[in-house]
Design a protein around this motif. Sequence first.
Motif, mmCIF file in Angstrom:
data_model
loop_
_atom_site.group_PDB
_atom_site.id
_atom_site.type_symbol
_atom_site.label_atom_id
_atom_site.label_comp_id
_atom_site.label_asym_id
_atom_site.label_seq_id
_atom_site.Cartn_x
_atom_site.Cartn_y
_atom_site.Cartn_z
ATOM 1 N N THR A 123 -7.276 3.979 -48.612
ATOM 2 C CA THR A 123 -7.375 2.771 -47.789
ATOM 3 C C THR A 123 -5.983 2.295 -47.391
ATOM 4 O O THR A 123 -4.994 2.574 -48.074
ATOM 5 N N THR A 124 -5.927 1.567 -46.293
ATOM 6 C CA THR A 124 -4.695 0.924 -45.883
ATOM 7 C C THR A 124 -5.019 -0.244 -44.971
ATOM 8 O O THR A 124 -6.116 -0.301 -44.393
ATOM 9 N N ASN A 125 -4.088 -1.179 -44.833
ATOM 10 C CA ASN A 125 -4.246 -2.311 -43.927
ATOM 11 C C ASN A 125 -3.381 -2.089 -42.694
ATOM 12 O O ASN A 125 -2.262 -1.574 -42.789
ATOM 13 N N TYR A 126 -3.896 -2.495 -41.535
ATOM 14 C CA TYR A 126 -3.167 -2.272 -40.286
ATOM 15 C C TYR A 126 -3.348 -3.479 -39.381
ATOM 16 O O TYR A 126 -4.470 -3.856 -39.049
ATOM 17 N N SER A 127 -2.227 -4.089 -38.998
ATOM 18 C CA SER A 127 -2.267 -5.277 -38.140
ATOM 19 C C SER A 127 -2.194 -4.886 -36.669
ATOM 20 O O SER A 127 -1.483 -3.946 -36.301
ATOM 21 N N ASN A 128 -2.923 -5.598 -35.841
ATOM 22 C CA ASN A 128 -2.887 -5.358 -34.392
ATOM 23 C C ASN A 128 -3.304 -6.642 -33.685
ATOM 24 O O ASN A 128 -3.787 -7.585 -34.310
ATOM 25 N N ASN A 129 -3.154 -6.667 -32.374
ATOM 26 C CA ASN A 129 -3.495 -7.877 -31.617
ATOM 27 C C ASN A 129 -4.669 -7.662 -30.665
ATOM 28 O O ASN A 129 -4.813 -8.363 -29.668
ATOM 29 N N MET A 130 -5.508 -6.689 -30.986
ATOM 30 C CA MET A 130 -6.659 -6.413 -30.127
ATOM 31 C C MET A 130 -7.676 -7.556 -30.211
ATOM 32 O O MET A 130 -7.892 -8.132 -31.282
ATOM 33 N N THR A 131 -8.276 -7.871 -29.080
ATOM 34 C CA THR A 131 -9.246 -8.969 -29.044
ATOM 35 C C THR A 131 -10.693 -8.487 -28.940
ATOM 36 O O THR A 131 -11.622 -9.254 -29.185
ATOM 37 N N SER A 132 -10.890 -7.247 -28.545
ATOM 38 C CA SER A 132 -12.239 -6.661 -28.540
ATOM 39 C C SER A 132 -12.121 -5.178 -28.839
ATOM 40 O O SER A 132 -11.067 -4.568 -28.631
ATOM 41 N N SER A 133 -13.213 -4.585 -29.346
ATOM 42 C CA SER A 133 -13.134 -3.194 -29.793
ATOM 43 C C SER A 133 -14.499 -2.529 -29.765
ATOM 44 O O SER A 133 -15.541 -3.191 -29.619
ATOM 45 N N SER A 134 -14.490 -1.210 -29.907
ATOM 46 C CA SER A 134 -15.713 -0.432 -30.044
ATOM 47 C C SER A 134 -15.480 0.682 -31.057
ATOM 48 O O SER A 134 -14.336 1.087 -31.298
ATOM 49 N N PHE A 135 -16.562 1.168 -31.645
ATOM 50 C CA PHE A 135 -16.490 2.220 -32.664
ATOM 51 C C PHE A 135 -17.511 3.286 -32.306
ATOM 52 O O PHE A 135 -18.652 2.974 -31.976
ATOM 53 N N SER A 136 -17.097 4.566 -32.390
ATOM 54 C CA SER A 136 -18.037 5.633 -32.026
ATOM 55 C C SER A 136 -17.756 6.912 -32.799
ATOM 56 O O SER A 136 -16.615 7.171 -33.209
ATOM 57 N N GLN A 137 -18.815 7.706 -33.005
ATOM 58 C CA GLN A 137 -18.666 9.042 -33.577
ATOM 59 C C GLN A 137 -18.325 10.009 -32.461
ATOM 60 O O GLN A 137 -18.770 9.857 -31.323
ATOM 61 N N LEU A 138 -17.528 11.028 -32.807
ATOM 62 C CA LEU A 138 -17.093 12.009 -31.819
ATOM 63 C C LEU A 138 -17.698 13.386 -32.051
ATOM 64 O O LEU A 138 -17.396 14.328 -31.323
ATOM 65 N N VAL A 139 -18.555 13.494 -33.072
ATOM 66 C CA VAL A 139 -19.260 14.743 -33.358
ATOM 67 C C VAL A 139 -20.747 14.448 -33.359
ATOM 68 O O VAL A 139 -21.213 13.617 -34.148
ATOM 69 N N GLY A 140 -21.488 15.119 -32.469
ATOM 70 C CA GLY A 140 -22.914 14.856 -32.363
ATOM 71 C C GLY A 140 -23.792 15.850 -33.080
ATOM 72 O O GLY A 140 -24.968 15.589 -33.337
ATOM 73 N N GLU A 141 -23.243 17.025 -33.432
ATOM 74 C CA GLU A 141 -24.015 18.059 -34.120
ATOM 75 C C GLU A 141 -23.066 18.879 -34.985
ATOM 76 O O GLU A 141 -21.867 18.594 -35.063
#
Length: 206
Positions: A132-150
């Motif tokens: 684990t690690t902590n990471y600071s940023n100034n993003m105000t909106s985001s999305s998360f997705s998988q890149l492997v479908g099979e």
Amino acid sequence: MRNFIGCSLFIILTLLLTGCVGVEKENKKPISNAKITIEPYNMSEKEKMLVSKTGIEQIAFFKLEGNLKEDDDLQFSVEVYENGKLKEELLTTSDEPKTQFKDSIISFGISNFNDKDHSLKLITGIPSGLATTNYSNNMTSSSFSQLVGEKVTLEKNKPVYLAAWVGTTKNILSSVGSENGELPAGIEEAEFALLYRILWTDNVKK
């Protein structure tokens, strides 16, 4: 007669010991046909409920199968991209002690642990443990997705990207994506992105 029986027992014992040594040597033979596959792990409803109690907002799980040679290694890392360019790597791990994987689960998760400065907690589960690690940023909106479908078969020295977190400070959020783990399309347009990567390579441990 006694000599014959004693000689016969000695021969049988010798054959048994030779067989045991042969089995031991066979078990220690290096793996000649290395192959590693990875695919999405679909959680059951109960597993999803348990994960929801951890406070991790976004997480993806994957199943790892196969064998490595003794002089091979699996490297895991999180690549940081800013404005489409690779900036740095986080949570890089190598010298994976295991060479055989059966239903091994790995994961990448992100938790927004500080809403004031938009700090992120990055969590990677690898075959030998958790990082684990902590990471600071100034993003105000985001999305998360998988890149492997099979299921994908790894190729040596060719990275496979498993998941992406993309952020922006603008009104429009760029989308990135892939199905087979290649560097995702759209990454060059992303203001900020975190890519979870696995790489099959040589073991560089001295």
